[in-house]
Design a protein around this motif. Structure first.
Motif, PDB file in Angstrom:
ATOM      1  N   ILE A 172       0.824  -1.218   0.000  1.00  0.00           N
ATOM      2  CA  ILE A 172       0.000   0.000   0.000  1.00  0.00           C
ATOM      3  C   ILE A 172       0.856   1.265   0.000  1.00  0.00           C
ATOM      4  O   ILE A 172       0.690   2.123  -0.885  1.00  0.00           O
ATOM      5  CB  ILE A 172      -0.982  -0.021   1.195  1.00  0.00           C
ATOM      6  CG1 ILE A 172      -1.982  -1.168   1.037  1.00  0.00           C
ATOM      7  CG2 ILE A 172      -1.703   1.317   1.328  1.00  0.00           C
ATOM      8  CD1 ILE A 172      -2.898  -1.357   2.232  1.00  0.00           C
ATOM      9  N   PRO A 173       1.785   1.471   0.949  1.00  0.00           N
ATOM     10  CA  PRO A 173       2.600   2.691   0.879  1.00  0.00           C
ATOM     11  C   PRO A 173       3.497   2.734  -0.342  1.00  0.00           C
ATOM     12  O   PRO A 173       3.769   3.823  -0.879  1.00  0.00           O
ATOM     13  CB  PRO A 173       3.418   2.640   2.183  1.00  0.00           C
ATOM     14  CG  PRO A 173       3.405   1.234   2.611  1.00  0.00           C
ATOM     15  CD  PRO A 173       2.092   0.678   2.156  1.00  0.00           C
ATOM     16  N   LEU A 174       3.960   1.567  -0.816  1.00  0.00           N
ATOM     17  CA  LEU A 174       4.794   1.552  -2.016  1.00  0.00           C
ATOM     18  C   LEU A 174       4.049   2.121  -3.212  1.00  0.00           C
ATOM     19  O   LEU A 174       4.563   2.979  -3.940  1.00  0.00           O
ATOM     20  CB  LEU A 174       5.242   0.116  -2.318  1.00  0.00           C
ATOM     21  CG  LEU A 174       6.443  -0.414  -1.535  1.00  0.00           C
ATOM     22  CD1 LEU A 174       6.497  -1.937  -1.604  1.00  0.00           C
ATOM     23  CD2 LEU A 174       7.736   0.170  -2.082  1.00  0.00           C
ATOM     24  N   VAL A 175       2.832   1.673  -3.410  1.00  0.00           N
ATOM     25  CA  VAL A 175       2.041   2.127  -4.558  1.00  0.00           C
ATOM     26  C   VAL A 175       1.631   3.584  -4.393  1.00  0.00           C
ATOM     27  O   VAL A 175       1.758   4.396  -5.336  1.00  0.00           O
ATOM     28  CB  VAL A 175       0.807   1.226  -4.744  1.00  0.00           C
ATOM     29  CG1 VAL A 175      -0.125   1.800  -5.805  1.00  0.00           C
ATOM     30  CG2 VAL A 175       1.231  -0.186  -5.123  1.00  0.00           C
ATOM     31  N   LEU A 176       1.145   3.957  -3.212  1.00  0.00           N
ATOM     32  CA  LEU A 176       0.629   5.312  -3.020  1.00  0.00           C
ATOM     33  C   LEU A 176       1.733   6.363  -3.046  1.00  0.00           C
ATOM     34  O   LEU A 176       1.543   7.453  -3.591  1.00  0.00           O
ATOM     35  CB  LEU A 176      -0.148   5.388  -1.700  1.00  0.00           C
ATOM     36  CG  LEU A 176      -1.463   4.603  -1.651  1.00  0.00           C
ATOM     37  CD1 LEU A 176      -2.123   4.738  -0.294  1.00  0.00           C
ATOM     38  CD2 LEU A 176      -2.417   5.085  -2.745  1.00  0.00           C
ATOM     39  N   PHE A 177       2.891   6.078  -2.481  1.00  0.00           N
ATOM     40  CA  PHE A 177       3.959   7.077  -2.425  1.00  0.00           C
ATOM     41  C   PHE A 177       4.715   7.183  -3.749  1.00  0.00           C
ATOM     42  O   PHE A 177       5.005   8.273  -4.222  1.00  0.00           O
ATOM     43  CB  PHE A 177       4.934   6.760  -1.286  1.00  0.00           C
ATOM     44  CG  PHE A 177       4.344   6.971   0.083  1.00  0.00           C
ATOM     45  CD1 PHE A 177       3.218   7.762   0.262  1.00  0.00           C
ATOM     46  CD2 PHE A 177       4.903   6.370   1.197  1.00  0.00           C
ATOM     47  CE1 PHE A 177       2.663   7.944   1.525  1.00  0.00           C
ATOM     48  CE2 PHE A 177       4.366   6.556   2.465  1.00  0.00           C
ATOM     49  CZ  PHE A 177       3.240   7.345   2.619  1.00  0.00           C
ATOM     50  N   PHE A 178       5.009   6.032  -4.359  1.00  0.00           N
ATOM     51  CA  PHE A 178       5.731   6.087  -5.629  1.00  0.00           C
ATOM     52  C   PHE A 178       4.787   6.375  -6.794  1.00  0.00           C
ATOM     53  O   PHE A 178       5.182   7.028  -7.762  1.00  0.00           O
ATOM     54  CB  PHE A 178       6.477   4.769  -5.878  1.00  0.00           C
ATOM     55  CG  PHE A 178       7.706   4.608  -5.028  1.00  0.00           C
ATOM     56  CD1 PHE A 178       8.872   5.292  -5.327  1.00  0.00           C
ATOM     57  CD2 PHE A 178       7.693   3.790  -3.911  1.00  0.00           C
ATOM     58  CE1 PHE A 178      10.004   5.157  -4.541  1.00  0.00           C
ATOM     59  CE2 PHE A 178       8.814   3.646  -3.117  1.00  0.00           C
ATOM     60  CZ  PHE A 178       9.973   4.329  -3.431  1.00  0.00           C
ATOM     61  N   GLY A 179       3.562   5.896  -6.695  1.00  0.00           N
ATOM     62  CA  GLY A 179       2.612   6.128  -7.778  1.00  0.00           C
ATOM     63  C   GLY A 179       2.185   7.572  -7.911  1.00  0.00           C
ATOM     64  O   GLY A 179       1.893   8.051  -9.010  1.00  0.00           O
ATOM     65  N   THR A 180       2.140   8.305  -6.794  1.00  0.00           N
ATOM     66  CA  THR A 180       1.717   9.712  -6.833  1.00  0.00           C
ATOM     67  C   THR A 180       2.879  10.674  -7.021  1.00  0.00           C
ATOM     68  O   THR A 180       2.662  11.881  -7.089  1.00  0.00           O
ATOM     69  CB  THR A 180       0.988  10.066  -5.522  1.00  0.00           C
ATOM     70  OG1 THR A 180       1.856   9.797  -4.406  1.00  0.00           O
ATOM     71  CG2 THR A 180      -0.287   9.268  -5.369  1.00  0.00           C
ATOM     72  N   GLY A 181       4.103  10.153  -7.088  1.00  0.00           N
ATOM     73  CA  GLY A 181       5.257  11.030  -7.282  1.00  0.00           C
ATOM     74  C   GLY A 181       5.813  11.617  -6.001  1.00  0.00           C
ATOM     75  O   GLY A 181       6.755  12.421  -6.048  1.00  0.00           O
ATOM     76  N   ILE A 182       5.257  11.249  -4.852  1.00  0.00           N
ATOM     77  CA  ILE A 182       5.799  11.725  -3.578  1.00  0.00           C
ATOM     78  C   ILE A 182       7.232  11.226  -3.408  1.00  0.00           C
ATOM     79  O   ILE A 182       8.122  11.962  -2.979  1.00  0.00           O
ATOM     80  CB  ILE A 182       4.905  11.258  -2.420  1.00  0.00           C
ATOM     81  CG1 ILE A 182       3.562  12.001  -2.464  1.00  0.00           C
ATOM     82  CG2 ILE A 182       5.588  11.471  -1.077  1.00  0.00           C
ATOM     83  CD1 ILE A 182       2.554  11.501  -1.457  1.00  0.00           C
ATOM     84  N   LEU A 183       7.469   9.974  -3.754  1.00  0.00           N
ATOM     85  CA  LEU A 183       8.808   9.416  -3.829  1.00  0.00           C
ATOM     86  C   LEU A 183       9.121   9.107  -5.280  1.00  0.00           C
ATOM     87  O   LEU A 183       8.222   8.762  -6.058  1.00  0.00           O
ATOM     88  CB  LEU A 183       8.929   8.149  -2.978  1.00  0.00           C
ATOM     89  CG  LEU A 183       8.737   8.315  -1.463  1.00  0.00           C
ATOM     90  CD1 LEU A 183       8.827   6.963  -0.767  1.00  0.00           C
ATOM     91  CD2 LEU A 183       9.750   9.276  -0.871  1.00  0.00           C
TER      92      LEU A 183
END
Length: 868
Positions: free
Chosen positions: A693-704
């Motif tokens: 969940i954090p992998l997809v949400l953080f990398f998918g949104t460009g935060i990371l």
């Protein structure tokens, strides 16, 4: 990049002394900070007295700093006015010359002029090869002289401008090309190759039948006039480019210095708790001539004039193309002129990073010997040593004669001996024992990097045919089946849990959420030494829970820098603070399942794996009680409150934005799901799936970004994966069961509590001298099997207790990354380390013993209550 470095990277080298002296202003800020925070009647050192005298005695710090800023402002403004006057004067001359040039070439087709000149040059160049020695002819500095085969001296400007003279051939690729009559990118070789064709075309009947152009008529009537016009155009283009570069540098000068004044005033406000930036910028900096809006507008107008001249002279009025070409020339100028400055600055950066290379291991193990570190920037070639033999002299790499090499040879000899000396009854167990000892010795001695040793494990498992079939326990797997099994063991949900933890840590660190929380808590600690110490220790523990005990101490040490700057270099408070954060960060490595790799390994060896709620129920009381007792130990041994004046840490004033709220929300949701993973097992299956969940949400949104992903501690991931494959191989071969059965027979008369005490002490000793993670990789699978084979099986209890003790091993500077970071902390002014090895021996060893006692008492009771 720090602004003090940035201003050196981007400054015009010839103007470097006229920029704002940002580094000097920073030093002044730290001196004023000490003056502001000094208590009335407090004794001053000789250095402080000298600084006070230089700063004007008892003047207000704001007045002193503003005077320094005013001095820098006067320097910047004076230089800018002189440089602007000089450059604008050259621009006026250029405008007049451009007008004259346009008047002279108004009725001329400059394409024809350039073509005629190129043909003449081609004819001259072709004759070079027929003349052995030719007297040099004067040529334009903007062109490549094909007539000067001897003594030719060229620089980048001459080479660049050769392309301005020779006309481009029609493009056959369909790419857009310049409309410039002066632009050409053919090389010298192509010009000479085409020269004979050009000469033949000049003499051809077709050329003679052409209608003479105005340019040809002028050349016929006034020989040399076309050459003069041609040279004028080249000279005008060269001056235009030079002035464009100068104007852009002038614009950069304004922007860099304006940023410098903003940052200097902001840093003063932050460090000294003042509020002068807005007032000083509005009343002093912005009204100054270089920083007025009309100055920048006037500068942009003149840049537009230069672009117009270039378009009229070179690109036939195409201003967009003129702008692109001028920017290209500017970029080439910057790269060429500042190459030396950049190289020197990058060298300084690399040396600064290399200074800590020996202790910056990504694992939690010992300090790497600097002699092992091959620093690319310091040694261009591998060091060699010459030795004499009866057949001649030979040179070999020097490391072949080092202790490391002989240790590696000894380990290999032990490995080969164990392969052939019959100890176990079954060949797969014999091979597995040899591999286990071999890998353990490599990890313990670190003769090769730890993660490289982990990569050897699947290779050895397959080649030595160690694994057996699950369906037929006595049948060894062939190489193909063993490959699938061992690589399946390397990538498990536990590895995904580790990646999820790294992702949360990266987001919390990148967006300063962890720092904001830490400074907010520390700002409430006040100025009493004992309160400040225990608050920093608990902050270190809390950060270690979420951003790992590798990154947490680094962040904590950066937060307490203002406090350390205002304490005497030999203050006991400084030592207690740094050592307290290091010991608390070690303890914090046991507080949550993602705090350190040994916890991940423990989860892999616990069947069933406990939920996060159970882990917190056991680990948090143990960690909190341990830190309180270690705090008392530090208070008694260091007495940090005696004669200590502490500067309170101020919280960050920045408010949370939408991205930070989103990160906090996702983190909290993920942690809640991890804590309730057993209840949600029918939905997610395992905690590793929740980690996606954090992998997809953080990398998918460009935060990371992918750079953040690449910066993960992949060596730790490889180490953990290798350890999992080792555990699977040792278990599959039956060796682990055999060893565990023999150990169980020895401790058969002991209760589960006695076994816990024995293994906790063993883990404490081993983990003190080698990496915490390596100790867990070697011992935890064995502990699990021993617990499983007891009359009253409690494998999870023993594994949990051993995992807690891995983090409690902190008796040496090499025992864990927090200790390594702490011992490298230095006094900025003197470069002397705050801590010595004796501080770890006299406080770290007792702290380890205190934690050991808590684990086998309070921890044991909590584990029994949790049903482990």
């Amino acid at each position: 990049m720090k602004f003090s470095h940035s201003i050196q990277f981007n400054a015009v080298p010839d103007w470097s002394s006229h920029y704002i002296a940002y580094s000097n202003l920073k030093k002044l800020i730290y001196t004023l900070e000490k003056q502001i925070n000094r208590q009335p009647g407090e004794a001053q050192t000789q250095e402080d007295e000298e600084n006070t005298a230089l700063l004007g005695g008892s003047l207000d710090p704001d007045t002193i700093f503003k005077r320094m800023l005013d001095s820098e402002l006067d320097k910047v403004c004076s230089f800018y006015r002189l440089k602007e006057l000089e450059i604008f004067g050259e621009l006026d001359h250029l405008l007049k010359d451009a007008e004259n040039y346009k008047a002279e070439t108004r009725d001329l087709d400059m394409d024809a002029v350039v073509e005629t000149e190129n043909r003449r040059k081609a004819q001259r160049s072709s004759s070079i090869f027929n003349v052995p020695f030719r007297r040099k002819r004067r040529t334009s500095t903007m062109s490549i002289s094909f007539e000067e085969p001897e003594g030719f001296d060229s620089d980048s400007d001459a080479e660049d401008n050769a392309a301005m003279i020779k006309k481009k051939k029609p493009s056959t690729t369909g790419r857009p090309r310049s409309k410039s009559a002066w632009d050409g990118e053919a090389s010298a070789h192509s010009a000479m190759a085409d020269s004979r064709d050009d000469l033949r075309s000049l003499d051809s009947p077709t050329f003679l039948r052409r209608k003479p152009s105005l340019a040809m008529e002028m050349e016929a009537s006034e020989p040399g006039q076309l050459s003069a016009l041609y040279d004028s155009g080249i000279n005008l283009k060269k001056r235009t480019i030079s002035l464009y570069v100068s104007l852009c540098e002038l614009k950069s000068f304004i922007q860099l210095n304006q940023t410098g004044f903003k940052k200097a005033a902001k840093k003063y406000d932050k460090v000294c708790n003042r509020d002068i930036r807005k007032d000083y910028m509005e009343k002093s900096v912005n009204p100054s001539y270089p920083f007025q809006e009309k100055t920048m507008v006037h500068l942009d107008e003149n840049i537009a004039k230069i672009e117009k001249i270039y378009a009229d002279v070179v690109t036939k009025g195409d201003q967009a193309m003129a702008r692109r070409e001028l920017r290209l020339h500017l970029r080439e100028h910057v790269v060429w002129e500042r190459n030396t400055v950049w190289r020197e600055m990058i060298g300084i950066e690399r040396k600064a990073q290399a200074a800590n290379f020996g202790i910056r291991q990504t694992l939690l193990g010992g300090v790497q010997d600097p002699s092992k570190a091959r620093l690319q920037g310091d040694r261009e070639a591998i060091e060699t040593k010459e030795f004499v033999t009866p057949v001649g002299r030979y040179r070999c790499p020097k490391w072949l004669f080092s202790g490391t090499f002989f240790a590696l040879v000894g380990i290999l000899a032990i490995f080969l001996a164990l392969l052939y000396v019959p100890i176990m009854k079954k060949p797969e167990q014999q091979n597995c024992l040899a591999m286990l000892v071999f890998v353990s010795l490599l990890w313990a001695t670190e003769v090769i990097p730890l993660f490289v040793t982990s990569l050897l494990i699947p290779f050895l498992v397959v080649v030595l045919r160690i694994m057996r079939s699950d369906d037929k326990p006595h049948q060894r797997l062939d190489s193909k089946a063993a490959t699938k099994a061992v690589f399946a063991a390397m990538w498990t949900p536990v590895i995904m849990l580790l990646l999820g933890g790294f992702t949360i840590a990266a987001a919390l660190s990148k967006y300063h959420i962890a720092k904001m929380m830490a400074t907010f808590v520390l700002s409430k600690a006040g100025t009493k030494a004992r309160n400040v110490l225990i608050t920093n220790m608990f902050v270190g523990m809390f950060l270690s829970m979420w951003i790992s005990n590798v990154a947490a101490p680094v962040l904590c040490f950066s937060i307490i820098q203002p406090m350390l700057r205002n304490l005497p270099s030999d203050s006991n408070m400084s030592k207690a603070l740094i050592l307290g954060i290091a010991l608390a960060s070690n303890i914090g490595g046991a507080a949550s399942p993602i705090a350190s790799p040994q916890n991940i390994i423990a989860l892999q060896n616990m069947k069933p794996a406990p939920s996060w709620g159970v882990w917190f129920f056991i680990a948090l009381p143990v960690c909190i009680l341990s830190i309180v007792l270690i705090w008392l130990l530090l208070l008694v041994t260091f007495k940090p409150g005696k004669g200590t004046t502490i500067v309170p840490i101020r919280p960050m004033k920045d408010s949370l934005n939408g991205v930070q709220y989103f990160i906090i929300f996702v983190t909290l949701v993920t942690i809640v799901l991890w804590c309730t993973s057993h209840q949600l097992e029918s939905v997610f299956g395992d905690m590793g799936v929740i980690a996606i969940i954090p992998l997809v949400l953080f990398f998918g949104t460009g935060i990371l970004t992918k750079e953040d992903f690449n910066n993960f501690l992949w060596t730790i991931i490889i180490l953990a994966a290798g350890g999992l494959s080792l555990g699977r191989a040792v278990s599959s071969s039956g060796l682990l069961h055999t060893i565990a059965r023999s150990i169980t027979e020895q401790v058969d008369n002991l209760s589960i509590y006695g076994v816990l005490v024995v293994f906790a002490a063993l883990v404490l000793v081993v983990a003190t001298f080698i990496s915490h993670t390596v100790a867990a990789l070697i011992i935890l699978p064995l502990v699990q099997q021993v617990g499983q084979g007891m009359k009253e099986p409690h494998p999870n209890l023993l594994v949990m207790g051993a995992a807690l003790m891995c983090s409690a091993a902190m008796g040496l500077p090499t025992s864990g990354f927090p200790n390594m970071t702490a011992i490298m902390m230095e006094v900025p002014e003197t470069g002397v380390r705050y801590l010595r090895v004796k501080h770890f021996l006299t406080r770290g060893v007792p702290a380890s013993i205190i934690t050991f006692a808590i684990v086998i008492t309070v921890g044991y009771g909590l584990m029994m209550a949790a049903g482990l």
